[in-house]
Design an enzyme around this catalytic site. Structure first.
Site, PDB file in Angstrom:
ATOM      1  N   GLY A   5      17.118  20.280  41.685  1.00 46.61           N
ATOM      2  CA  GLY A   5      17.962  20.159  40.499  1.00 46.61           C
ATOM      3  C   GLY A   5      17.290  18.876  39.497  1.00 46.61           C
ATOM      4  O   GLY A   5      18.004  18.177  39.519  1.00 46.61           O
ATOM      5  N   TYR A   6      16.147  19.301  38.997  1.00 47.66           N
ATOM      6  CA  TYR A   6      15.503  18.162  38.069  1.00 47.66           C
ATOM      7  C   TYR A   6      15.911  18.807  36.699  1.00 47.66           C
ATOM      8  O   TYR A   6      16.329  18.272  35.798  1.00 47.66           O
ATOM      9  CB  TYR A   6      14.154  18.119  38.418  1.00 47.66           C
ATOM     10  N   SER A   7      14.990  19.962  36.375  1.00 46.14           N
ATOM     11  CA  SER A   7      15.132  20.412  34.670  1.00 46.14           C
ATOM     12  C   SER A   7      16.498  20.991  34.202  1.00 46.14           C
ATOM     13  O   SER A   7      17.148  21.380  35.113  1.00 46.14           O
ATOM     14  CB  SER A   7      14.018  21.680  34.673  1.00 46.14           C
ATOM     15  N   GLU A  22       4.743  17.374  45.142  1.00 42.84           N
ATOM     16  CA  GLU A  22       4.941  18.344  44.691  1.00 42.84           C
ATOM     17  C   GLU A  22       3.634  19.076  44.006  1.00 42.84           C
ATOM     18  O   GLU A  22       3.172  20.144  44.267  1.00 42.84           O
ATOM     19  CB  GLU A  22       6.173  18.604  43.408  1.00 42.84           C
ATOM     20  N   ASN A  72       0.917  22.208  32.425  1.00 40.65           N
ATOM     21  CA  ASN A  72      -0.362  21.681  32.401  1.00 40.65           C
ATOM     22  C   ASN A  72      -1.005  21.113  31.280  1.00 40.65           C
ATOM     23  O   ASN A  72      -1.823  19.991  31.494  1.00 40.65           O
ATOM     24  CB  ASN A  72      -1.435  23.052  32.602  1.00 40.65           C
ATOM     25  N   GLU A  73      -0.173  21.280  30.040  1.00 39.49           N
ATOM     26  CA  GLU A  73      -0.308  20.271  28.743  1.00 39.49           C
ATOM     27  C   GLU A  73       0.054  18.729  29.399  1.00 39.49           C
ATOM     28  O   GLU A  73      -0.651  17.918  29.016  1.00 39.49           O
ATOM     29  CB  GLU A  73       0.327  20.779  27.840  1.00 39.49           C
TER      30      GLU A  73
HETATM   31  C1  LIG Z   1       8.974  29.826  37.856  1.00 41.71           C
HETATM   32  C2  LIG Z   1       9.575  28.489  37.524  1.00 41.71           C
HETATM   33  C3  LIG Z   1      10.113  27.726  38.685  1.00 41.71           C
HETATM   34  C4  LIG Z   1      10.865  26.402  38.461  1.00 41.71           C
HETATM   35  N1  LIG Z   1      11.519  26.095  39.131  1.00 41.71           N
HETATM   36  C5  LIG Z   1      12.017  24.863  38.859  1.00 41.71           C
HETATM   37  C6  LIG Z   1      12.986  24.121  40.024  1.00 41.71           C
HETATM   38  O1  LIG Z   1      13.043  24.608  41.201  1.00 41.71           O
HETATM   39  N2  LIG Z   1      13.660  23.105  39.562  1.00 41.71           N
HETATM   40  C7  LIG Z   1      13.352  22.452  38.735  1.00 41.71           C
HETATM   41  O2  LIG Z   1      14.184  21.239  38.386  1.00 41.71           O
HETATM   42  N3  LIG Z   1      12.514  22.793  37.707  1.00 41.71           N
HETATM   43  C8  LIG Z   1      12.289  24.074  37.839  1.00 41.71           C
HETATM   44  N4  LIG Z   1      11.178  24.371  36.926  1.00 41.71           N
HETATM   45  C9  LIG Z   1      11.205  24.019  35.702  1.00 41.71           C
HETATM   46  C10 LIG Z   1       9.826  23.424  35.150  1.00 41.71           C
HETATM   47  O3  LIG Z   1       9.675  22.079  35.809  1.00 41.71           O
HETATM   48  C11 LIG Z   1       9.723  23.250  33.596  1.00 41.71           C
HETATM   49  O4  LIG Z   1       9.811  24.636  33.153  1.00 41.71           O
HETATM   50  C12 LIG Z   1       8.593  22.422  33.287  1.00 41.71           C
HETATM   51  O5  LIG Z   1       8.623  20.992  33.365  1.00 41.71           O
HETATM   52  C13 LIG Z   1       8.605  22.560  31.407  1.00 41.71           C
HETATM   53  O6  LIG Z   1       9.861  22.142  30.877  1.00 41.71           O
HETATM   54  P1  LIG Z   1      10.360  23.069  29.830  1.00 41.71           P
HETATM   55  O7  LIG Z   1      10.344  24.660  30.525  1.00 41.71           O
HETATM   56  O8  LIG Z   1      11.687  22.677  29.480  1.00 41.71           O
HETATM   57  O9  LIG Z   1       9.336  23.344  28.605  1.00 41.71           O
HETATM   58  P2  LIG Z   1       9.367  22.155  27.347  1.00 41.71           P
HETATM   59  O10 LIG Z   1       9.136  20.767  28.070  1.00 41.71           O
HETATM   60  O11 LIG Z   1      10.180  22.448  26.348  1.00 41.71           O
HETATM   61  O12 LIG Z   1       7.864  22.346  26.864  1.00 41.71           O
HETATM   62  C14 LIG Z   1       7.506  23.751  26.162  1.00 41.71           C
HETATM   63  C15 LIG Z   1       6.166  23.811  25.865  1.00 41.71           C
HETATM   64  O13 LIG Z   1       5.601  22.311  25.075  1.00 41.71           O
HETATM   65  C16 LIG Z   1       4.404  21.780  25.755  1.00 41.71           C
HETATM   66  N5  LIG Z   1       4.802  20.370  25.709  1.00 41.71           N
HETATM   67  C17 LIG Z   1       5.982  19.798  25.978  1.00 41.71           C
HETATM   68  N6  LIG Z   1       5.778  18.424  25.795  1.00 41.71           N
HETATM   69  C18 LIG Z   1       4.485  18.109  25.337  1.00 41.71           C
HETATM   70  C19 LIG Z   1       3.696  17.043  25.240  1.00 41.71           C
HETATM   71  N7  LIG Z   1       4.262  15.776  25.270  1.00 41.71           N
HETATM   72  N8  LIG Z   1       2.588  17.105  24.983  1.00 41.71           N
HETATM   73  C20 LIG Z   1       1.710  18.369  24.994  1.00 41.71           C
HETATM   74  N9  LIG Z   1       2.557  19.608  25.169  1.00 41.71           N
HETATM   75  C21 LIG Z   1       3.811  19.499  25.323  1.00 41.71           C
HETATM   76  C22 LIG Z   1       4.739  22.419  27.355  1.00 41.71           C
HETATM   77  O14 LIG Z   1       3.381  22.105  27.984  1.00 41.71           O
HETATM   78  C23 LIG Z   1       5.091  23.795  27.228  1.00 41.71           C
HETATM   79  O15 LIG Z   1       3.824  24.472  26.740  1.00 41.71           O
HETATM   80  C24 LIG Z   1      10.661  26.008  36.992  1.00 41.71           C
HETATM   81  C25 LIG Z   1       9.749  26.471  36.078  1.00 41.71           C
HETATM   82  C26 LIG Z   1       9.300  27.946  36.415  1.00 41.71           C
HETATM   83  C27 LIG Z   1       8.607  28.367  35.067  1.00 41.71           C
END
Ligand SMILES: Cc1cc2nc3c(=O)[nH]c(=O)nc-3n(C[C@H](O)[C@H](O)[C@H](O)COP(=O)(O)OP(=O)(O)OC[C@H]3O[C@@H](n4cnc5c(N)ncnc54)[C@H](O)[C@@H]3O)c2cc1C
Length: 394
Positions: free
Chosen positions: A126-128, A243, A380-381
């Site tokens: 439960g991070y995101s 991770e 990856n960004e």
């Molecule tokens: C299949 C899947 C499973 C997952 N499982 C879990 C889980 O079990 N528990 C959990 O806690 N989370 C989970 N996640 C969440 C995951 O860690 C987040 O989706 C991830 O950290 C990206 O956050 P976001 O989706 O809010 O995108 P955002 O942070 O909103 O980013 C949107 C886009 O903007 C880019 N971006 C954002 N900030 C910057 C910056 N400073 N510089 C350059 N580019 C930037 C990002 O790279 C991305 O392309 C999962 C995600 C997926 C897809």
């Protein structure tokens, strides 16, 4: 760097190979996360490894780890990938387990670690949150202390396989009035606690791999806090490095390229095997070259680890290149099967026969599913930002 294996290591490899050959059940061989049906099937291989004492190669021996060297762990991973053994779920073994044995107290170690090893407790992460992914420290799920409990309110999202989970490890905000990293606490929450609701998110391949998790006045005993209040960011970062380091998946990508080669040898264009056409052969060769380079990078980090170092920000390099390669393999596989990719995208419960060769089944689903790899574990960004700052000093 000496890349040869000693006679003892070769003998260890034979033991691992024999064990997998006699113990890996056919029904789970080759299955990826989205292929499993139900909680029990996920745990089949986990429980077999547990009985053998091999479920937690990264844990210290005193907590139930294997006590293997870095090289033995590498060999074990290679052999599992070679035999197409399913990946053990990371949330307990690779994520919260190491946090608990590193930062938890004795009662927590006694209570949680054995059940993580045995697979009796299923954990989720439960991070995101809806407004906190890349910028994780801005998370808002609030925990307010009332006597010997915290009252938790808020929402987590993208929570992988939370529908099966007994426990969730959560980052919560305990102090909203300080710099965001300084007001976060790491809580272990029983999923059966009143006030928790899990809602599915259906992803591109039709599977319920991720969920939203809502907390409505959830009462969590203070004894479920790991470490100190407001120091959760330190534990959270420790977990993220773990991770990412497992995410490179070199051995599994090697196996997947082998399969890709087999498919491209079976598919033909004007009577010529696809693998012999210049364009496709070049694409596969480029992939293999990139994978070989990644393998040496991984071996370099392992060699540093064997000398007492540990994975740091360099794990971001492994994450980026590893996931890019995994995605390219699924792209080339779909390119190789061509039109067979379309009719094979059947939903769960469909009872029509698949069209085309066996190897085409599920390939398009895996292609769609793997789009996630450049997002999860920190996008990856964001990994590029980490490399720019922490590795290159820019
Ligand atoms: C299949 C899947 C499973 C997952 N499982 C879990 C889980 O079990 N528990 C959990 O806690 N989370 C989970 N996640 C969440 C995951 O860690 C987040 O989706 C991830 O950290 C990206 O956050 P976001 O989706 O809010 O995108 P955002 O942070 O909103 O980013 C949107 C886009 O903007 C880019 N971006 C954002 N900030 C910057 C910056 N400073 N510089 C350059 N580019 C930037 C990002 O790279 C991305 O392309 C999962 C995600 C997926 C897809």
């Amino acid at each position: 760097m000496d890349l040869s294996f000693s006679p003892q290591e070769e003998s260890f490899r034979r033991d691992v190979r024999d064990f997998i050959a006699t113990s890996l059940p056919k029904e789970v061989k080759g299955k990826a996360r989205s292929d499993f049906e139900g909680r029990d099937e996920y745990l089949v291989w986990h429980r077999i490894l547990y009985k053998q004492g091999w479920i937690a190669p990264l844990w210290p021996k005193e907590y139930g780890g294997t006590g293997w060297t870095v090289t033995q762990r590498y060999i074990f991973n290679e052999e599992c990938a070679r035999a197409e053994a399913p990946l053990a779920l990371p949330f307990g073994i690779a994520m919260v387990g190491p946090v608990i044995f590193t930062f938890g107290n004795d009662e927590q170690k006694k209570k949680y670690l054995p059940r993580i090893l045995s697979g009796d407790d299923w954990w989720c992460q439960g991070y995101s949150e809806p407004g906190a992914g890349s910028d994780l420290a801005s998370l808002k799920t609030r925990a307010v202390r009332e006597g010997d409990h915290y009252i938790v309110n808020g929402q987590k999202t993208w929570t992988t396989l939370a529908q099966f989970a007994d426990w969730i490890f959560c980052l919560v905000r305990t102090d909203p009035n300080v710099k965001s990293q300084e007001g976060i606490t790491f809580l272990l929450i029983d999923m059966k606690t009143p006030g928790i609701t899990v809602k599915p998110i259906i992803v591109l391949d039709g599977a319920q791999e991720v969920n939203e998790v809502f907390f409505d006045n959830v009462k969590v005993p203070v004894e479920n806090r790991v470490g100190e209040e407001n120091k959760g960011w330190t534990y959270a970062k420790f977990l993220l490095v773990h991770e990412r380091s497992g995410i490179a998946g070199v051995a599994r990508s090697k196996k997947a390229i082998e399969r890709l080669r087999e498919i491209a040898a079976a598919e033909t264009i004007d009577g010529e095997p696809l693998i012999d056409t210049d364009d496709f052969a070049r694409k596969v060769a480029e992939l293999e070259i990139d994978l070989a380079a990644l393998e040496y990078t991984e071996l370099r980090t392992l060699a540093a680890e064997a000398k007492g170092g540990h994975a740091g920000p360099e794990s971001s390099i492994l994450k980026i290149k590893g996931t890019e390669i995994q995605q390219r393999i699924t792209e080339l596989t779909v390119e190789a099967i061509g039109y067979y990719g379309y009719p094979n995208e059947r939903g769960l419960g469909d009872n029509e026969y698949p069209v085309g060769p066996d190897y085409a089944e599920g390939a398009a689903g895996r292609y769609f599913n793997m789009r996630k790899a450049s997002i999860y574990g920190g996008s990856n960004e964001i990994q590029r930002n980490i490399i720019a700052k922490a590795v290159l000093g820019l």
